[in-house]
Design an enzyme around this catalytic site. Structure first.
Site, PDB file in Angstrom:
ATOM      1  N   LYS A  53       0.841  -1.209   0.000  1.00 60.60           N
ATOM      2  CA  LYS A  53       0.000   0.000   0.000  1.00 60.60           C
ATOM      3  C   LYS A  53       0.868   1.248   0.000  1.00 60.60           C
ATOM      4  O   LYS A  53       0.594   2.225  -0.689  1.00 60.60           O
ATOM      5  CB  LYS A  53      -0.934  -0.015   1.212  1.00 60.60           C
ATOM      6  CG  LYS A  53      -2.071  -1.009   1.050  1.00 60.60           C
ATOM      7  CD  LYS A  53      -2.772  -1.376   2.338  1.00 60.60           C
ATOM      8  CE  LYS A  53      -3.727  -2.536   2.070  1.00 60.60           C
ATOM      9  NZ  LYS A  53      -4.263  -3.174   3.248  1.00 60.60           N
ATOM     10  N   GLN A  97      -5.442  -2.263   9.223  1.00 69.46           N
ATOM     11  CA  GLN A  97      -5.145  -3.561   8.595  1.00 69.46           C
ATOM     12  C   GLN A  97      -5.749  -4.699   9.415  1.00 69.46           C
ATOM     13  O   GLN A  97      -5.569  -4.768  10.635  1.00 69.46           O
ATOM     14  CB  GLN A  97      -3.613  -3.724   8.477  1.00 69.46           C
ATOM     15  CG  GLN A  97      -3.177  -4.942   7.726  1.00 69.46           C
ATOM     16  CD  GLN A  97      -3.565  -4.941   6.241  1.00 69.46           C
ATOM     17  OE1 GLN A  97      -3.618  -3.890   5.606  1.00 69.46           O
ATOM     18  NE2 GLN A  97      -3.871  -6.097   5.701  1.00 69.46           N
ATOM     19  N   ASP A 120     -11.651   1.529   2.781  1.00 70.12           N
ATOM     20  CA  ASP A 120     -11.846   0.090   2.588  1.00 70.12           C
ATOM     21  C   ASP A 120     -13.277  -0.216   2.138  1.00 70.12           C
ATOM     22  O   ASP A 120     -13.552  -1.283   1.594  1.00 70.12           O
ATOM     23  CB  ASP A 120     -11.650  -0.652   3.935  1.00 70.12           C
ATOM     24  CG  ASP A 120     -10.284  -1.298   4.075  1.00 70.12           C
ATOM     25  OD1 ASP A 120      -9.716  -1.720   3.064  1.00 70.12           O
ATOM     26  OD2 ASP A 120      -9.807  -1.385   5.226  1.00 70.12           O
TER      27      ASP A 120
END
Ligand code: GUN
Length: 282
Positions: A53, A97, A120
């Site tokens: 990322k 995460q 997300d």
């Protein structure tokens, strides 16, 4: 028949180059898109995803902050940090995460992130918006799959899309996005009886179960589009999908490989969501 292979790696590169230009334009208007990633603990796979990322952010010109917390961090500490980031006008995207250590409730954490910074697309508000056909942050892997289909001008409307797997991150949302594109959607899962009969009528088959070679070419409808979301590490250390590629490729019209298929699209769509969030702040 031998299917055309859809490389997410190539589409991803193309999209990242477009995003790079877009970010340069946004910066000219005084905003630097910022993605803040929180990593709790030191799971090696999570660390590797987070590195990916950061690398993509650097390439595109998105500012990325990584906040690393010990695996002993309490849920309250994490929630407090999220509140601070929610209130920070320079942060456009917040990503925690997953998975989190067992003592932290994942759903509480997901719901603590402001829906306006939930790049997300996991917050129930954003899932609800998606399900009611509104524009929002779509979950990255499902959205990446739709982009892959569109990049090859594969018709979705009126097609029978069969989704195998019903996770909150992939299976459920990809079905919703296909429905939004006017497909007729069937979900199959571990309790489905006679799954072969659904596979045999799928024009678009999405396989997201996390079991190596769960599907082979046997029941695939000739000419079907096969999207393999599985990323399974097998004994020899290599990555393999949920679909047995060689036999499925003989039946399908399009197929995605593993690696270089759906995987690279996930991070690219995350970048897209971060840019979208920054643009909402212009
Ligand atoms: N862990 C594995 N995939 C993902 C993802 O897409 N988002 C987050 N936050 N964690 C993950």
């Amino acid at each position: 028949m031998s299917a055309e292979v859809i490389y997410g790696s190539e589409l991803s590169q193309q999209l990242k180059d477009e995003m790079k230009n877009e970010v340069a334009e946004i910066k000219k208007q005084g905003v630097t898109p910022n993605l803040t990633v929180i990593l709790v603990g030191d799971d090696p796979a999570s660390r590797s995803y987070v590195r990916g990322k950061q690398k993509a952010s650097d390439y595109i010109g998105i500012e990325s902050n990584l906040i690393e917390l010990s695996s002993e961090t309490s849920q309250n500490e994490l929630l407090k940090l999220i509140t601070q980031l929610n209130n920070d006008p320079n942060v456009h995207g917040i990503l925690v995460q997953l998975p989190l250590p067992d003592h932290i409730n994942e759903q509480s954490v997901i719901e603590a992130i402001s829906p306006d910074k939930d790049v997300d697309g996991f917050h129930p508000v954003n899932i609800g918006r998606m399900m009611t056909g509104q524009d929002t942050f779509f979950p990255c892997t499902p959205y990446g799959i739709i982009q892959m289909l569109k990049s090859k001008n594969i018709p979705i409307e009126g097609k029978h899309a069969v989704v195998i797997g019903r996770s909150n991150i992939v299976g459920k949302p990809v079905g919703q996005l296909l429905l939004k594109e006017n497909a007729t959607v069937t979900y199959c899962h571990s309790r489905t009886k006679n799954m072969e009969q659904f596979i045999a009528t799928a024009d678009i088959l999405i396989v997201a179960v996390g079991i190596p070679h769960f599907i082979d070419g046997t029941h695939i409808k000739p000419g079907a589009v096969v999207i393999d979301v599985g990323v399974n590490r097998i004994e020899d250390g290599s990555l393999t999908g949920d679909v047995e590629f060689a036999s499925a490729k003989q039946k399908a019209s399009y197929i995605t490989p593993v690696p270089k298929g759906v995987g690279p699209m996930t991070i690219t769509m995350l970048m897209g969501n971060t840019i979208k969030s920054a643009k909402n702040n212009l």
